[in-house]
Design a protein around this motif. Structure first.
Motif, mmCIF file in Angstrom:
data_model
loop_
_atom_site.group_PDB
_atom_site.id
_atom_site.type_symbol
_atom_site.label_atom_id
_atom_site.label_comp_id
_atom_site.label_asym_id
_atom_site.label_seq_id
_atom_site.Cartn_x
_atom_site.Cartn_y
_atom_site.Cartn_z
ATOM 1 N N ALA A 38 0.841 -1.198 0.000
ATOM 2 C CA ALA A 38 0.000 0.000 0.000
ATOM 3 C C ALA A 38 0.874 1.245 0.000
ATOM 4 O O ALA A 38 0.629 2.202 -0.735
ATOM 5 C CB ALA A 38 -0.909 -0.007 1.228
ATOM 6 N N HIS B 47 -5.608 -2.071 -4.520
ATOM 7 C CA HIS B 47 -4.320 -1.392 -4.411
ATOM 8 C C HIS B 47 -3.860 -1.142 -2.980
ATOM 9 O O HIS B 47 -2.816 -0.522 -2.780
ATOM 10 C CB HIS B 47 -4.357 -0.079 -5.195
ATOM 11 C CG HIS B 47 -4.565 -0.273 -6.668
ATOM 12 N ND1 HIS B 47 -3.645 -0.924 -7.473
ATOM 13 C CD2 HIS B 47 -5.605 0.039 -7.487
ATOM 14 C CE1 HIS B 47 -4.102 -0.976 -8.718
ATOM 15 N NE2 HIS B 47 -5.287 -0.403 -8.754
ATOM 16 N N GLU C 58 -6.507 -9.813 -5.891
ATOM 17 C CA GLU C 58 -7.602 -9.913 -4.916
ATOM 18 C C GLU C 58 -8.956 -9.911 -5.634
ATOM 19 O O GLU C 58 -9.922 -10.499 -5.155
ATOM 20 C CB GLU C 58 -7.559 -8.733 -3.938
ATOM 21 C CG GLU C 58 -6.246 -8.568 -3.181
ATOM 22 C CD GLU C 58 -5.937 -9.728 -2.272
ATOM 23 O OE1 GLU C 58 -6.828 -10.157 -1.549
ATOM 24 O OE2 GLU C 58 -4.790 -10.219 -2.315
ATOM 25 N N ASP D 186 0.928 -1.728 -10.802
ATOM 26 C CA ASP D 186 0.984 -2.252 -9.433
ATOM 27 C C ASP D 186 1.357 -3.732 -9.521
ATOM 28 O O ASP D 186 0.538 -4.575 -9.855
ATOM 29 C CB ASP D 186 -0.385 -2.061 -8.766
ATOM 30 C CG ASP D 186 -0.463 -2.693 -7.369
ATOM 31 O OD1 ASP D 186 0.453 -3.449 -7.001
ATOM 32 O OD2 ASP D 186 -1.458 -2.436 -6.673
HETATM 33 N N1 PLP Z 1 -1.583 -4.041 -4.426
HETATM 34 C C1 PLP Z 1 -1.888 -5.299 -4.727
HETATM 35 C C2 PLP Z 1 -2.035 -5.693 -6.159
HETATM 36 C C3 PLP Z 1 -2.060 -6.250 -3.726
HETATM 37 O O1 PLP Z 1 -2.378 -7.505 -4.046
HETATM 38 C C4 PLP Z 1 -1.905 -5.846 -2.380
HETATM 39 C C5 PLP Z 1 -2.111 -6.803 -1.277
HETATM 40 O O2 PLP Z 1 -2.708 -7.832 -1.409
HETATM 41 C C6 PLP Z 1 -1.572 -4.515 -2.105
HETATM 42 C C7 PLP Z 1 -1.414 -3.629 -3.149
HETATM 43 C C8 PLP Z 1 -1.377 -4.056 -0.685
HETATM 44 O O3 PLP Z 1 -0.180 -4.557 -0.198
HETATM 45 P P1 PLP Z 1 0.120 -4.554 1.377
HETATM 46 O O4 PLP Z 1 -0.851 -5.473 2.013
HETATM 47 O O5 PLP Z 1 1.544 -5.015 1.486
HETATM 48 O O6 PLP Z 1 -0.050 -3.145 1.837
#
Ligand code: PLP
Length: 391
Positions: free
Chosen positions: A106, A139, A195, A223
């Motif tokens: 994130a 995200h 997700e 991303d």
């Molecule tokens: N972006 C994507 C594509 C994700 O799959 C995730 C988490 O599953 C994130 C961002 C967020 O990552 P984090 O949980 O390390 O903050």
């Protein structure tokens, strides 16, 4: 402590923000995990796409141990070797120009969004700050990355969310074309929506996004928090799609299980963030960076080729089952989704009971993100459990 003591302790004092499965994990070897009483689990999750080189990885553990004894943290006010080496390895293997390190996905995306808005502000002034993201994207969980996430179910309780995000349907070039107005500074995509259901973007659409971004000087942000670090069978999925994004975020697998994230910028964007524009206390921590250097050294071309083969192996095995209510495997490499007609959470819970950890994605799919070095024997064991539960 035994499993029941650990669960009781958790219930007493841990904020109950996670609907946990009924499994306590104590240690692991390869892609196999063990509970405190010795119960064995095949791991099709990697701790949600993190433990890419498995458990009990001696070289990885040694790299951490040696760095921890030498220097565990020094702040970003000073230079240290692991950070610089890791950045150089990433730019060398991807063709990107420079890297910023954060601690999570994130946070990496937040930084990437800041970079895009500053790029546009520096060049065009205010009023060009909108970021287009895709419907069904994910995200992150900060107030800004929740706003970036294109799923209504994430847009509740925590108002006001950061403004300046608009959602467009995936694989729809016409929708992109009309949304990409002079108020837009960036388009942000996951190349395989994780997700949201393990939904790969169509290659043609991805090329259309890139082309339109170039024509309108809009930044293309990718991303790769979930798709990156070998998960799809290339070091980063953008390399498989044959595109040159402006900024790419990563996290999850990069340090093999220690917290780390970051984003890489191309030549055009590498100087956008200057001293004081962005920072974080722990980002690029020497221990995580040393772990990440070791992870990247283990993600050889041979291992990445195996990721593709093992993904195909799982796809073919599941196709041969011909089970009612079970669709065709989708995804890339070892980032796989399996559509199911029964409730995915209940199937995953039944798998846990039988000794398989497996994830869900979206409302209708199971998700498999095993360690990239999982063996065929472990895959077979895991698939046998999955098949039994689905049948
Ligand atoms: N972006 C994507 C594509 C994700 O799959 C995730 C988490 O599953 C994130 C961002 C967020 O990552 P984090 O949980 O390390 O903050």
């Amino acid at each position: 402590m035994n499993s029941s003591d650990i669960k009781k302790l958790d219930a007493q004092s841990v904020m109950q923000t996670y609907a946990r499965f009924d499994a306590v994990i104590d240690h692991g070897e390869g892609a196999t995990l063990y509970g405190p009483e010795g119960k064995e689990y095949i791991d099709f999750t990697s701790g949600i796409g993190v433990n890419c080189i498995g458990y009990g990885n001696k070289k990885w553990a040694d790299a951490i141990y040696e760095q921890a004894l030498k220097l565990q943290h020094i702040s970003n006010l000073y230079y240290s070797e692991p950070y610089a080496r890791l950045a150089r390895t990433l730019t060398g293997r991807t063709g990107m120009r420079s890297v910023f390190f954060s601690n999570s996905g994130a946070e990496a995306n937040e930084g990437m969004i800041k970079l895009a808005r500053k790029y546009s502000y520096d060049k065009y002034g205010g009023g060009r700050s909108t970021v287009l993201t895709l419907v069904q994207s994910f995200h992150g969980r900060t107030v800004t990355t929740l706003a970036a996430t294109g799923q209504d179910s994430f847009h509740k309780y925590f108002f006001p969310f950061t403004e300046g995000f608009e959602y467009i349907p995936a694989n729809d070039a016409a929708a992109l074309e009309s949304a990409a107005t002079d108020k837009v500074c960036a388009v942000m995509v996951e190349l395989v929506q994780g997700e949201g259901g393990v939904l790969p973007l169509e290659s043609r659409y991805v090329r259309d996004v890139e082309k339109l971004c170039r024509e309108r000087d809009i930044l293309m942000l990718v991303d790769e928090v979930q798709t990156g670090v070998g998960r799809t069978g290339a070091l980063f999925a953008f390399m498989q799609y044959g595109i040159n994004p402006d900024v790419v975020s990563f996290a999850k697998g990069i340090a093999g299980g220690l917290p780390m994230g970051g984003f890489m910028a191309n030549e055009k964007c590498s100087g956008v963030l200057g001293a004081g524009d962005h920072a974080t206390t722990f980002g690029g921590n020497p221990v995580s960076a040393a772990a990440a250097v070791e992870v990247l050294s283990q993600l050889t071309a041979e291992l990445l080729g195996e990721v593709v083969k093992k993904g195909e192996y799982i796809r073919n095995a599941v196709a041969g089952w011909n089970l009612p209510g079970v669709g065709a495997v989708r995804g890339r490499g070892l980032m796989l989704g399996l559509p199911v007609s029964a409730a995915p959470k209940e199937i995953a819970a039944a798998c846990v009971e039988k000794g398989l950890l497996i994830l869900t994605a979206g409302a209708d799919a199971l998700r498999m993100l095993p360690p990239l070095n999982i063996t065929y024997d472990e895959i077979d064991k895991g698939l046998a459990i999955l098949r039994g539960v689905l049948a």
